[in-house]
Scaffold this active site. Structure first.
Site, PDB file in Angstrom:
ATOM      1  N   ASP A  82       0.812  -1.221   0.000  1.00  0.00           N
ATOM      2  CA  ASP A  82       0.000   0.000   0.000  1.00  0.00           C
ATOM      3  C   ASP A  82       0.846   1.272   0.000  1.00  0.00           C
ATOM      4  O   ASP A  82       2.013   1.274   0.380  1.00  0.00           O
ATOM      5  CB  ASP A  82      -0.966   0.017   1.193  1.00  0.00           C
ATOM      6  CG  ASP A  82      -0.260  -0.187   2.532  1.00  0.00           C
ATOM      7  OD1 ASP A  82       0.721  -0.949   2.592  1.00  0.00           O
ATOM      8  OD2 ASP A  82      -0.688   0.422   3.531  1.00  0.00           O
ATOM      9  N   GLU A 140      -0.521  -2.027   5.296  1.00  0.00           N
ATOM     10  CA  GLU A 140       0.381  -1.887   6.438  1.00  0.00           C
ATOM     11  C   GLU A 140       0.230  -0.535   7.122  1.00  0.00           C
ATOM     12  O   GLU A 140       0.463  -0.412   8.322  1.00  0.00           O
ATOM     13  CB  GLU A 140       1.838  -2.071   5.971  1.00  0.00           C
ATOM     14  CG  GLU A 140       2.853  -2.181   7.107  1.00  0.00           C
ATOM     15  CD  GLU A 140       3.263  -0.851   7.713  1.00  0.00           C
ATOM     16  OE1 GLU A 140       3.504  -0.800   8.936  1.00  0.00           O
ATOM     17  OE2 GLU A 140       3.324   0.158   6.980  1.00  0.00           O
TER      18      GLU A 140
END
Length: 396
Positions: A82, A140
């Protein structure tokens, strides 16, 4: 020799790994929205000949590379995918094409390195015994953390790894070097959301008010005693407030003040006690000054502890692969990482990949709009991960 094969393949595949990183950097996606990214990762894995792939946690996936005697032992490699809500300021050919979204924490590097390692491992699969499990993880950067969701979706099962390896870019370390630390390494991280309630009104009539700005001011200062007078000096702890919102004016006292902050430490027992201390102090001050307070502690990631034996073996493998002069010891780092969830379940080793190059002006820290890396790091990122994995498979 397997090490030489890995090193040669890392060099041979270097331009492709860089190309993968640049594609990912130009097409970032926010936490838990990595639909294009995970599709790209799956496409790449299949193009390498890796077809044992399973989707996990909506936008994550797990893939298996089986060597000889695949049931012998399994080791996992993790990469997160991400990006962050940051406007990129770099003027590069691979600049983000999505306004307001940027790979400012290096997850494009992590994903590209893991794909590079996957290609190497698939090509040398007849040269090692056991199975390497690849974990491409979403989210994350956002509580509850994609790692926790991957675990709930059985990413660490069928087969269960004996240990997991993760790497993260480090702009403080020069390119060509990596860093390791055994034992406690990174902090837990909790988000604090405080609403101080009073009675607003005209700033020239303080006797008619219950001033939440004044209450909030006392509260921010007093809460620091949780660190200075309640925490053991032997336990690293940080309490910081980064947002205070009153929304009054020069002569207007608002009805409430909102405060946001973070609390971090490296001890779970103290972490729980600190939460209680903070709430008690805040309520005592608010009530004592005639106001009220809502205090939410939003628990984030736990502390990250690197397993001693696994990390020793991984560090030794790095020395063997890169040379002693290119492997450095790390200090405690008070940032947080959801890789810590994996280390609560199995042995883990989370190490740092040097990406800094002052000669090229590549010096910006992570989570900044000018963060970038020296892409020479990608050859090491892919090759070292592959070498650590095959080295770990040798141990019972």
């Amino acid at each position: 020799m397997l090490k030489d094969k890995i090193r040669a393949l890392g060099q041979q595949n270097k331009s492709e790994t860089i190309g993968i990183r640049r594609h990912l950097h130009a097409h970032p996606e926010l936490s838990f929205q990595e639909f294009e990214t995970v599709a790209f990762v799956e496409e790449k894995l299949r193009s390498f000949g890796i077809d044992k792939i399973e989707k996990k946690a909506n936008t994550g996936l797990v893939a298996l590379i089986e060597g000889k005697n695949p049931g012998n032992k399994t080791v996992a490699l993790r990469g997160d995918m991400d990006a962050l809500p940051i406007i990129e300021q770099n003027e590069v050919s691979y600049k983000s094409t999505k306004p307001g979204i940027m790979h400012a924490c290096g997850h494009d590097v992590h994903t590209a390195s893991l794909l590079g390692a996957a290609k190497i491992l698939h090509e040398i699969r007849d040269g090692f015994e056991g199975t390497v499990k690849l974990i491409f993880q979403p989210g994350e950067e956002l509580i509850p953390g994609g790692a926790s969701l991957m675990i709930k979706d059985k990413a660490l099962e069928n087969p269960k790894p004996s240990g997991i390896i993760g790497q993260h870019v480090m702009p403080l370390i020069p390119v060509g070097k990596v860093g390791f630390r055994k034992g406690m390494y990174m902090a837990s991280a909790d988000e604090l959301y405080i609403t101080v309630k009073g009675k607003g009104g005209h700033g020239a009539m303080p006797e008619t008010l219950i001033d939440p700005v004044l209450i909030a001011s006392h509260m921010i200062v007093a809460l620091q005693q949780v660190i200075s007078r309640n925490a053991s000096p032997k336990i690293p702890s940080v309490l910081s407030f980064g947002r205070v919102e009153a929304l009054g004016a020069t002569n207007i006292i608002p009805n409430e003040v909102k405060i946001q902050g973070t609390f971090r430490t490296l001890n779970e027992e103290w972490r729980a006690k600190a939460h209680q201390h903070m709430v008690q102090i805040a309520k005592g001050i608010a009530e004592g000054m005639g106001g009220e307070v809502d205090f939410e502690v939003r628990k984030g990631y736990p502390f990250l502890k690197n397993a001693e034996e696994l990390t020793t073996r991984a560090q030794d493998a790095a020395v063997d692969y890169l040379g002693q002069e290119n492997v450095v010891d790390l200090d405690i780092w008070m940032a947080a990482e959801d890789f810590s969830y994996y280390t609560q379940e199995i042995d883990g080793c989370f190490y740092r990949l040097g990406t800094r190059n002052e000669a090229k002006g590549i010096i910006s820290g992570v989570h900044t709009p000018t963060f970038d890396i020296d892409e020479e790091a990608l050859e090491i990122g892919a090759g070292l991960m592959a070498y650590i994995a095959v080295n770990e498979l040798r141990y019972e």
